[in-house]
Design a protein around this motif. Sequence first.
Motif, PDB file in Angstrom:
ATOM      1  N   LYS A  47       0.833  -1.209   0.000  1.00  0.00           N
ATOM      2  CA  LYS A  47       0.000   0.000   0.000  1.00  0.00           C
ATOM      3  C   LYS A  47       0.865   1.255   0.000  1.00  0.00           C
ATOM      4  N   GLU A  51       0.922   4.449  -2.778  1.00  0.00           N
ATOM      5  CA  GLU A  51       0.646   5.817  -2.345  1.00  0.00           C
ATOM      6  C   GLU A  51       1.732   6.799  -2.788  1.00  0.00           C
ATOM      7  N   LYS A  55      -1.612   7.715 -10.483  1.00  0.00           N
ATOM      8  CA  LYS A  55      -2.600   6.740 -10.938  1.00  0.00           C
ATOM      9  C   LYS A  55      -1.980   5.953 -12.092  1.00  0.00           C
ATOM     10  N   HIS A  95      -5.667  -7.117  -4.518  1.00  0.00           N
ATOM     11  CA  HIS A  95      -6.631  -6.433  -3.654  1.00  0.00           C
ATOM     12  C   HIS A  95      -6.299  -4.947  -3.499  1.00  0.00           C
ATOM     13  N   ILE A  96      -5.013  -4.647  -3.396  1.00  0.00           N
ATOM     14  CA  ILE A  96      -4.602  -3.252  -3.184  1.00  0.00           C
ATOM     15  C   ILE A  96      -4.517  -2.496  -4.507  1.00  0.00           C
ATOM     16  N   LYS A  98      -6.021  -2.763  -7.317  1.00  0.00           N
ATOM     17  CA  LYS A  98      -7.283  -2.446  -8.010  1.00  0.00           C
ATOM     18  C   LYS A  98      -7.830  -1.063  -7.627  1.00  0.00           C
ATOM     19  N   ASP A  99      -7.485  -0.582  -6.456  1.00  0.00           N
ATOM     20  CA  ASP A  99      -7.975   0.717  -6.002  1.00  0.00           C
ATOM     21  C   ASP A  99      -7.087   1.875  -6.441  1.00  0.00           C
ATOM     22  N   TYR A 100      -5.922   1.570  -7.016  1.00  0.00           N
ATOM     23  CA  TYR A 100      -4.978   2.609  -7.425  1.00  0.00           C
ATOM     24  C   TYR A 100      -4.802   2.683  -8.933  1.00  0.00           C
ATOM     25  N   GLU A 103      -9.303   3.423 -14.671  1.00  0.00           N
ATOM     26  CA  GLU A 103     -10.316   2.549 -15.267  1.00  0.00           C
ATOM     27  C   GLU A 103      -9.707   1.777 -16.420  1.00  0.00           C
ATOM     28  N   ASN A 144     -13.946  -4.564 -10.643  1.00  0.00           N
ATOM     29  CA  ASN A 144     -14.788  -3.491 -11.179  1.00  0.00           C
ATOM     30  C   ASN A 144     -13.988  -2.537 -12.060  1.00  0.00           C
ATOM     31  N   ARG A 145     -14.675  -1.582 -12.645  1.00  0.00           N
ATOM     32  CA  ARG A 145     -14.109  -0.491 -13.439  1.00  0.00           C
ATOM     33  C   ARG A 145     -13.318  -0.978 -14.656  1.00  0.00           C
TER      34      ARG A 145
END
Length: 198
Positions: A47, A51, A55, A95-96, A98-100, A103, A144-145
Amino acid sequence: MKILVIGATGTIGKEIYNALKKNHEVYRAHRNSDTYPVDITNKNSIKSLFEKLPKLDAVINAAGTASWKSLSDLKEEDYYLGIKSKLMGQVNLVHIAKDYLKENGSITLTTGILAEHYEPNAVALSLVNGAIHSFVHAASNELNRGIRLNTVAPGAIAGDFPKDQKFAGYLPVEIEDVVKIYEHILTTKNTGQILKIY
Protein backbone atom coordinates in the motif's frame (compact mmCIF):
# COMPACT_ATOMS: atom_id res chain seq x y z
CA MET A 1 1.16 4.33 -20.25
CA LYS A 2 2.19 4.56 -16.61
CA ILE A 3 3.32 1.07 -15.57
CA LEU A 4 4.66 -0.37 -12.33
CA VAL A 5 6.99 -3.37 -12.49
CA ILE A 6 7.48 -5.15 -9.16
CA GLY A 7 10.50 -7.41 -8.93
CA ALA A 8 12.30 -5.22 -11.46
CA THR A 9 15.78 -6.53 -10.65
CA GLY A 10 15.00 -10.22 -11.16
CA THR A 11 15.60 -12.32 -14.27
CA ILE A 12 12.19 -11.59 -15.78
CA GLY A 13 11.32 -8.28 -14.11
CA LYS A 14 14.55 -6.58 -15.20
CA GLU A 15 13.92 -7.43 -18.85
CA ILE A 16 10.27 -6.36 -18.67
CA TYR A 17 11.35 -3.01 -17.24
CA ASN A 18 14.06 -2.48 -19.87
CA ALA A 19 11.66 -3.29 -22.72
CA LEU A 20 8.73 -1.17 -21.50
CA LYS A 21 10.70 1.93 -20.56
CA LYS A 22 11.44 2.56 -24.24
CA ASN A 23 7.84 3.56 -24.90
CA HIS A 24 6.19 4.05 -21.51
CA GLU A 25 6.62 5.75 -18.14
CA VAL A 26 7.75 2.80 -16.05
CA TYR A 27 8.33 2.64 -12.30
CA ARG A 28 10.62 -0.09 -10.99
CA ALA A 29 10.02 -1.49 -7.53
CA HIS A 30 11.89 -4.16 -5.61
CA ARG A 31 12.77 -5.06 -2.08
CA ASN A 32 16.07 -3.12 -1.99
CA SER A 33 15.05 -0.06 -3.99
CA ASP A 34 15.92 3.35 -2.58
CA THR A 35 13.06 4.98 -4.50
CA TYR A 36 10.25 2.42 -4.61
CA PRO A 37 10.93 -0.33 -2.06
CA VAL A 38 8.33 -3.06 -1.63
CA ASP A 39 8.00 -6.33 0.21
CA ILE A 40 5.05 -8.21 -1.28
CA THR A 41 4.72 -10.34 1.86
CA ASN A 42 3.66 -7.18 3.71
CA LYS A 43 0.33 -5.52 2.83
CA ASN A 44 1.39 -2.21 4.37
CA SER A 45 4.51 -2.20 2.21
CA ILE A 46 2.43 -2.76 -0.94
CA LYS A 47 0.00 0.00 0.00
CA SER A 48 2.83 2.40 0.83
CA LEU A 49 4.32 1.79 -2.61
CA PHE A 50 1.09 2.68 -4.42
CA GLU A 51 0.65 5.82 -2.34
CA LYS A 52 3.98 7.13 -3.69
CA LEU A 53 2.94 6.68 -7.32
CA PRO A 54 0.55 8.46 -9.68
CA LYS A 55 -2.60 6.74 -10.94
CA LEU A 56 -1.33 3.79 -12.98
CA ASP A 57 -2.47 2.12 -16.19
CA ALA A 58 -0.89 -1.23 -15.36
CA VAL A 59 0.91 -3.28 -12.74
CA ILE A 60 3.17 -6.23 -13.53
CA ASN A 61 4.46 -8.45 -10.75
CA ALA A 62 7.54 -10.60 -11.29
CA ALA A 63 8.38 -11.06 -7.60
CA GLY A 64 7.78 -14.00 -5.29
CA THR A 65 9.54 -17.07 -4.02
CA ALA A 66 8.88 -20.56 -2.65
CA SER A 67 10.77 -23.50 -1.15
CA TRP A 68 12.70 -25.93 -3.36
CA LYS A 69 12.71 -29.27 -1.53
CA SER A 70 11.60 -32.82 -2.13
CA LEU A 71 8.21 -33.85 -0.75
CA SER A 72 9.88 -35.94 1.96
CA ASP A 73 11.90 -32.93 3.15
CA LEU A 74 9.10 -30.38 3.09
CA LYS A 75 7.78 -29.23 6.45
CA GLU A 76 4.66 -27.12 7.01
CA GLU A 77 6.74 -23.96 7.44
CA ASP A 78 8.42 -24.59 4.08
CA TYR A 79 5.06 -24.40 2.34
CA TYR A 80 4.29 -21.14 4.13
CA LEU A 81 7.30 -19.44 2.51
CA GLY A 82 5.65 -19.70 -0.91
CA ILE A 83 2.13 -19.20 0.42
CA LYS A 84 3.11 -15.91 2.06
CA SER A 85 5.31 -14.69 -0.80
CA LYS A 86 4.31 -15.88 -4.26
CA LEU A 87 0.69 -16.74 -3.41
CA MET A 88 -0.65 -14.24 -0.86
CA GLY A 89 1.85 -11.61 -1.96
CA GLN A 90 0.26 -11.60 -5.40
CA VAL A 91 -3.28 -11.98 -4.04
CA ASN A 92 -2.80 -8.99 -1.72
CA LEU A 93 -1.24 -7.06 -4.59
CA VAL A 94 -4.46 -7.51 -6.59
CA HIS A 95 -6.63 -6.43 -3.65
CA ILE A 96 -4.60 -3.25 -3.18
CA ALA A 97 -3.67 -2.42 -6.79
CA LYS A 98 -7.28 -2.45 -8.01
CA ASP A 99 -7.97 0.72 -6.00
CA TYR A 100 -4.98 2.61 -7.43
CA LEU A 101 -5.38 1.81 -11.11
CA LYS A 102 -7.12 3.90 -13.73
CA GLU A 103 -10.32 2.55 -15.27
CA ASN A 104 -9.65 -0.36 -17.63
CA GLY A 105 -6.29 -0.89 -15.95
CA SER A 106 -4.31 -4.10 -16.12
CA ILE A 107 -2.81 -6.35 -13.44
CA THR A 108 -0.45 -9.10 -14.60
CA LEU A 109 0.90 -11.73 -12.20
CA THR A 110 3.62 -14.33 -12.76
CA THR A 111 3.46 -18.09 -12.21
CA GLY A 112 5.15 -20.72 -14.34
CA ILE A 113 5.30 -24.14 -15.93
CA LEU A 114 5.27 -25.88 -12.55
CA ALA A 115 1.56 -25.17 -12.15
CA GLU A 116 0.88 -28.19 -14.34
CA HIS A 117 4.18 -29.97 -15.08
CA TYR A 118 6.36 -31.89 -12.63
CA GLU A 119 9.93 -31.04 -11.77
CA PRO A 120 11.82 -32.67 -8.86
CA ASN A 121 11.96 -30.64 -5.64
CA ALA A 122 9.30 -28.18 -6.85
CA VAL A 123 6.19 -29.47 -5.05
CA ALA A 124 5.76 -26.32 -2.93
CA LEU A 125 6.10 -24.03 -5.95
CA SER A 126 3.68 -26.16 -7.97
CA LEU A 127 1.09 -25.76 -5.23
CA VAL A 128 1.44 -21.97 -5.24
CA ASN A 129 1.41 -21.59 -9.03
CA GLY A 130 -1.71 -23.74 -9.36
CA ALA A 131 -3.47 -21.71 -6.67
CA ILE A 132 -2.69 -18.44 -8.47
CA HIS A 133 -4.16 -19.82 -11.69
CA SER A 134 -7.40 -20.65 -9.90
CA PHE A 135 -7.43 -17.23 -8.24
CA VAL A 136 -6.97 -15.41 -11.56
CA HIS A 137 -9.75 -17.40 -13.23
CA ALA A 138 -12.18 -16.54 -10.41
CA ALA A 139 -11.12 -13.07 -9.25
CA SER A 140 -11.00 -11.63 -12.77
CA ASN A 141 -14.79 -11.93 -12.89
CA GLU A 142 -15.26 -9.71 -9.84
CA LEU A 143 -12.97 -6.78 -10.54
CA ASN A 144 -14.79 -3.49 -11.18
CA ARG A 145 -14.11 -0.49 -13.44
CA GLY A 146 -12.96 -2.68 -16.33
CA ILE A 147 -9.78 -3.74 -14.55
CA ARG A 148 -8.25 -6.86 -16.10
CA LEU A 149 -6.34 -9.61 -14.30
CA ASN A 150 -4.09 -12.13 -16.05
CA THR A 151 -0.99 -14.17 -15.35
CA VAL A 152 2.01 -15.14 -17.44
CA ALA A 153 3.31 -18.68 -16.92
CA PRO A 154 6.77 -19.12 -18.44
CA GLY A 155 9.02 -22.14 -18.51
CA ALA A 156 12.64 -22.00 -17.39
CA ILE A 157 14.48 -19.01 -18.83
CA ALA A 158 17.36 -19.81 -21.18
CA GLY A 159 20.56 -18.37 -19.78
CA ASP A 160 19.50 -19.03 -16.21
CA PHE A 161 19.05 -22.66 -17.25
CA PRO A 162 21.00 -24.72 -19.85
CA LYS A 163 19.42 -24.31 -23.30
CA ASP A 164 19.72 -27.98 -24.14
CA GLN A 165 18.37 -29.31 -20.84
CA LYS A 166 14.67 -29.82 -20.25
CA PHE A 167 12.90 -28.32 -17.25
CA ALA A 168 9.61 -29.95 -16.25
CA GLY A 169 9.72 -31.76 -19.60
CA TYR A 170 10.20 -28.66 -21.77
CA LEU A 171 13.22 -26.86 -23.19
CA PRO A 172 13.88 -23.36 -21.78
CA VAL A 173 12.35 -20.28 -23.40
CA GLU A 174 14.09 -17.11 -24.51
CA ILE A 175 13.59 -14.13 -22.24
CA GLU A 176 12.75 -11.91 -25.24
CA ASP A 177 9.79 -14.16 -26.06
CA VAL A 178 8.58 -14.07 -22.46
CA VAL A 179 8.74 -10.27 -22.34
CA LYS A 180 6.64 -10.05 -25.51
CA ILE A 181 3.82 -11.86 -23.68
CA TYR A 182 3.84 -9.27 -20.89
CA GLU A 183 3.85 -6.46 -23.46
CA HIS A 184 1.00 -8.06 -25.41
CA ILE A 185 -1.31 -8.42 -22.40
CA LEU A 186 -1.11 -4.67 -21.76
CA THR A 187 -2.78 -3.94 -25.08
CA THR A 188 -5.59 -6.52 -25.11
CA LYS A 189 -8.98 -6.59 -23.42
CA ASN A 190 -8.50 -10.17 -22.22
CA THR A 191 -8.97 -10.99 -18.57
CA GLY A 192 -8.78 -14.19 -16.54
CA GLN A 193 -6.14 -15.57 -18.91
CA ILE A 194 -3.22 -17.88 -18.13
CA LEU A 195 -0.66 -17.03 -20.81
CA LYS A 196 1.63 -20.04 -21.03
CA ILE A 197 5.00 -19.93 -22.75
CA TYR A 198 6.96 -23.21 -22.64
